[in-house]
Design a protein around this motif. Structure first.
Motif, PDB file in Angstrom:
ATOM      1  N   UNK A 433       0.840  -1.207   0.000  1.00 10.59           N
ATOM      2  CA  UNK A 433       0.000   0.000   0.000  1.00 10.59           C
ATOM      3  C   UNK A 433       0.868   1.247   0.000  1.00 10.59           C
ATOM      4  N   UNK A 434       1.897   1.251   0.843  1.00 10.94           N
ATOM      5  CA  UNK A 434       2.788   2.416   0.907  1.00 10.94           C
ATOM      6  C   UNK A 434       3.455   2.646  -0.452  1.00 10.94           C
ATOM      7  N   UNK A 435       3.927   1.587  -1.060  1.00 10.00           N
ATOM      8  CA  UNK A 435       4.616   1.716  -2.345  1.00 10.00           C
ATOM      9  C   UNK A 435       3.692   2.275  -3.421  1.00 10.00           C
ATOM     10  N   UNK A 436       2.450   1.757  -3.482  1.00  6.67           N
ATOM     11  CA  UNK A 436       1.543   2.229  -4.528  1.00  6.67           C
ATOM     12  C   UNK A 436       1.056   3.646  -4.264  1.00  6.67           C
ATOM     13  N   UNK A 437       0.817   3.990  -3.008  1.00  8.02           N
ATOM     14  CA  UNK A 437       0.432   5.374  -2.697  1.00  8.02           C
ATOM     15  C   UNK A 437       1.548   6.338  -3.058  1.00  8.02           C
ATOM     16  N   UNK A 438       2.785   5.961  -2.734  1.00  9.73           N
ATOM     17  CA  UNK A 438       3.913   6.827  -3.076  1.00  9.73           C
ATOM     18  C   UNK A 438       4.015   7.014  -4.587  1.00  9.73           C
ATOM     19  N   UNK A 439       3.811   5.963  -5.345  1.00 13.66           N
ATOM     20  CA  UNK A 439       3.868   6.069  -6.800  1.00 13.66           C
ATOM     21  C   UNK A 439       2.747   6.935  -7.345  1.00 13.66           C
ATOM     22  N   UNK A 440       1.573   6.870  -6.748  1.00 20.07           N
ATOM     23  CA  UNK A 440       0.471   7.728  -7.188  1.00 20.07           C
ATOM     24  C   UNK A 440       0.796   9.203  -6.985  1.00 20.07           C
ATOM     25  N   UNK A 441       1.593   9.505  -5.967  1.00 20.75           N
ATOM     26  CA  UNK A 441       2.014  10.883  -5.717  1.00 20.75           C
ATOM     27  C   UNK A 441       3.296  11.239  -6.480  1.00 20.75           C
ATOM     28  N   UNK A 442       3.787  10.336  -7.309  1.00 20.38           N
ATOM     29  CA  UNK A 442       5.015  10.599  -8.047  1.00 20.38           C
ATOM     30  C   UNK A 442       6.272  10.292  -7.259  1.00 20.38           C
ATOM     31  N   UNK A 443       6.150   9.579  -6.124  1.00 23.12           N
ATOM     32  CA  UNK A 443       7.306   9.227  -5.314  1.00 23.12           C
ATOM     33  C   UNK A 443       7.682   7.770  -5.468  1.00 23.12           C
ATOM     34  N   UNK A 444       8.468   7.288  -4.512  1.00 26.04           N
ATOM     35  CA  UNK A 444       8.878   5.888  -4.563  1.00 26.04           C
ATOM     36  C   UNK A 444       9.291   5.421  -3.174  1.00 26.04           C
ATOM     37  N   UNK A 445       9.405   4.102  -3.020  1.00 30.20           N
ATOM     38  CA  UNK A 445       9.781   3.457  -1.764  1.00 30.20           C
ATOM     39  C   UNK A 445      11.050   2.653  -2.009  1.00 30.20           C
ATOM     40  N   UNK A 446      12.054   2.839  -1.147  1.00 22.98           N
ATOM     41  CA  UNK A 446      13.321   2.125  -1.284  1.00 22.98           C
ATOM     42  C   UNK A 446      13.661   1.434   0.036  1.00 22.98           C
ATOM     43  N   UNK A 447      14.174   0.231  -0.066  1.00 20.93           N
ATOM     44  CA  UNK A 447      14.577  -0.555   1.098  1.00 20.93           C
ATOM     45  C   UNK A 447      16.099  -0.681   1.118  1.00 20.93           C
ATOM     46  N   UNK A 448      16.699  -0.324   2.266  1.00 20.18           N
ATOM     47  CA  UNK A 448      18.145  -0.398   2.433  1.00 20.18           C
ATOM     48  C   UNK A 448      18.465  -0.957   3.813  1.00 20.18           C
ATOM     49  N   UNK A 449      19.717  -1.246   4.018  1.00 17.71           N
ATOM     50  CA  UNK A 449      20.171  -1.662   5.350  1.00 17.71           C
ATOM     51  C   UNK A 449      20.368  -0.433   6.219  1.00 17.71           C
TER      52      UNK A 449
END
Length: 465
Positions: A433-449
């Motif tokens: 949900x977070x990833x798709x909402x961010x994409x709808x706003x033109x953003x993105x989700x990244x996973x790192x250590x």
């Protein structure tokens, strides 16, 4: 591309039209003034030369033999007596057909030369002016007049006066130079005035641009400011479009909420009935558990699509601005109560008060709440939230000191329904949900250590000013 961009510029069009008009006007004015001045000078020159010819005519006498005589002492201008002074006179005898002429008398200023005249025929007393070449090759203006003495009506005499035009032409040249300099200075001043006029005339458009930027950045929900009467109808229409758009979005969200409420109520009834059936018939729980699972799945899908529809509507709605710090603080209080038994430390010191999200508060709570919930579920002792504003937008990071996620499995956890550990409560929809909402706003989700030892989730979103 540059040429097309300039030709579409209103400032360029106004300046180009103004400069072309100014250049044409100044050129025409310069040409006209120079011509008028030259005409005036030459007219004055010809008038002065006519007076000299009248004086010469008045001093003309004839002897007993009918030959013309002029006493030089009776002529007032001293230039008549100075060789090559620039002022000359000459008397010619004209043949009966008017074509042949012979010089009879001439001024001392001509010295050993004579004026070469055109072979034209003039009526008695008429004036004829023409340009010619005088002594020493100088340009002269000549005035001619034919007279007949009363004693000899058959005889014709041509009286000619000539003067160098060099001084007059030099005066015209000096005037043209001063005129060109004056018009050039005037043109520069007019160009500066045109630049100032364009700048002042287009200043409302810059104010309109700033107002639009405030709407785009979430500082205002409509265009605000004082605008000229010619621009104000456009502002009113645009504000009307914004208001109608907001009303449409509000109605759509209300209908979606009503629909979700209408669906959730029967689902709640079904869930409660399944629970009661499970308690009443503990020996055969399969059907009741199946109903409970399907009800839970339906609720998750409803929440999923509601979040999507809300974000899709909000991400095109101007004027949205949600401060980040208050939302983060409210979610932290909720998480501390939910996970009170584990005594987690949630650090929010890295969230500046000035940062704001250009979107709906509910969407920010949905995204940040899911990230915090996941971090708290997996963290051992510490969860940290930080945020920064960059040229690309708002960057929010949520870290924990849990076990983390292998790099090979990080893309998989962003898919709907994927859970890394079935023993931990959840639906597998949080990060999706977070990833798709961010994409709808033109953003993105990244996973790192994370430096804490666990997972660092970075959320990029549009930032409001």
């Amino acid at each position: 591309m540059t040429r097309v961009r300039w030709t579409r510029s209103l400032r360029f069009r106004l300046l180009a039209a103004t400069l072309v008009a100014l250049a044409l006007a100044l050129l025409l004015a310069g040409w006209g003034l120079a011509g008028l001045f030259r005409q005036h000078v030459m007219r004055q020159f010809e008038t002065s030369l006519t007076q000299q010819l009248d004086q010469l005519t008045a001093r003309l006498e004839f002897d007993a033999a009918g030959q013309p005589q002029i006493d030089p002492q009776t002529l007032s201008d001293p230039r008549w007596h100075k060789p090559y002074s620039g002022l000359y006179w000459q008397i010619d005898q004209v043949s009966r057909n008017g074509q042949a002429r012979s010089s009879v008398l001439r001024s001392r200023s001509l010295w050993d030369t004579r004026l070469e005249l055109h072979p034209d025929d003039l009526a008695d007393g008429a004036l004829h002016a023409h340009e010619g070449i005088g002594p020493q090759g100088a340009a002269v203006l000549m005035l001619e007049r034919t007279v007949r003495p009363d004693e000899q009506p058959e005889a014709r005499w041509r009286l000619v006066v000539a003067a160098n035009t060099q001084d007059s032409l030099q005066a015209v040249a000096r005037f043209n130079g001063v005129l060109a300099t004056s018009l050039l200075v005037l043109g520069l001043l007019l160009v500066l005035a045109a630049l100032a006029q364009v700048a002042v005339g287009l200043s409302p458009l810059r104010a309109l641009q700033r107002a639009l930027a405030q709407v785009r950045e979430g500082q205002a929900a409509r265009l605000q400011g004082q605008f000229p009467a010619e621009v104000q109808p456009l502002i009113d229409d645009f504000n009307g479009v914004l208001e109608r758009n907001a009303e449409v979005v509000a109605r759509a969200r209300t209908h979606a909420g009503n629909l979700a409420h209408a669906i959730k109520t029967p689902l709640a009834v079904l869930g409660q009935a399944a629970a009661q059936s499970l308690q009443a018939s503990p020996g055969d729980p399969a059907l009741a558990r199946l109903v409970q699972e399907q009800v839970a799945t339906a609720r998750r899908h409803i929440d999923w699509h509601l979040a999507r529809s809300r974000a899709a509507a909000a991400q095109r709605l101007p004027g949205l601005r949600t401060p980040l710090a208050p939302v983060a603080a409210g979610l932290v209080r909720v998480m501390q109560r939910v996970h009170a038994a584990r005594a987690l430390r949630i650090d929010t010191t890295g969230v500046p008060d000035a940062l704001a999200f250009a979107g709906e508060e509910q969407d920010l709570q949905e995204m940040l709440g899911n990230l915090l919930d996941n971090a708290c579920k997996w963290a051992r002792t510490t969860v940290r939230i930080s945020a920064t504003g960059t040229a690309d937008g708002l960057c929010v990071a949520v870290e924990d000191d849990g076990p983390g996620i292998d790099e090979a499995a990080r893309d998989a956890v962003l898919a709907r329904g994927v859970r890394m550990d079935e023993t931990v409560p959840g639906s597998g929809l949080g990060l999706a949900i977070v990833n798709e909402l961010a994409q709808l706003y033109g953003g993105q989700l990244r996973l790192r250590s994370s430096e804490l030892g666990g997972l660092r989730v970075t959320l990029s979103l549009p930032m409001a000013a």
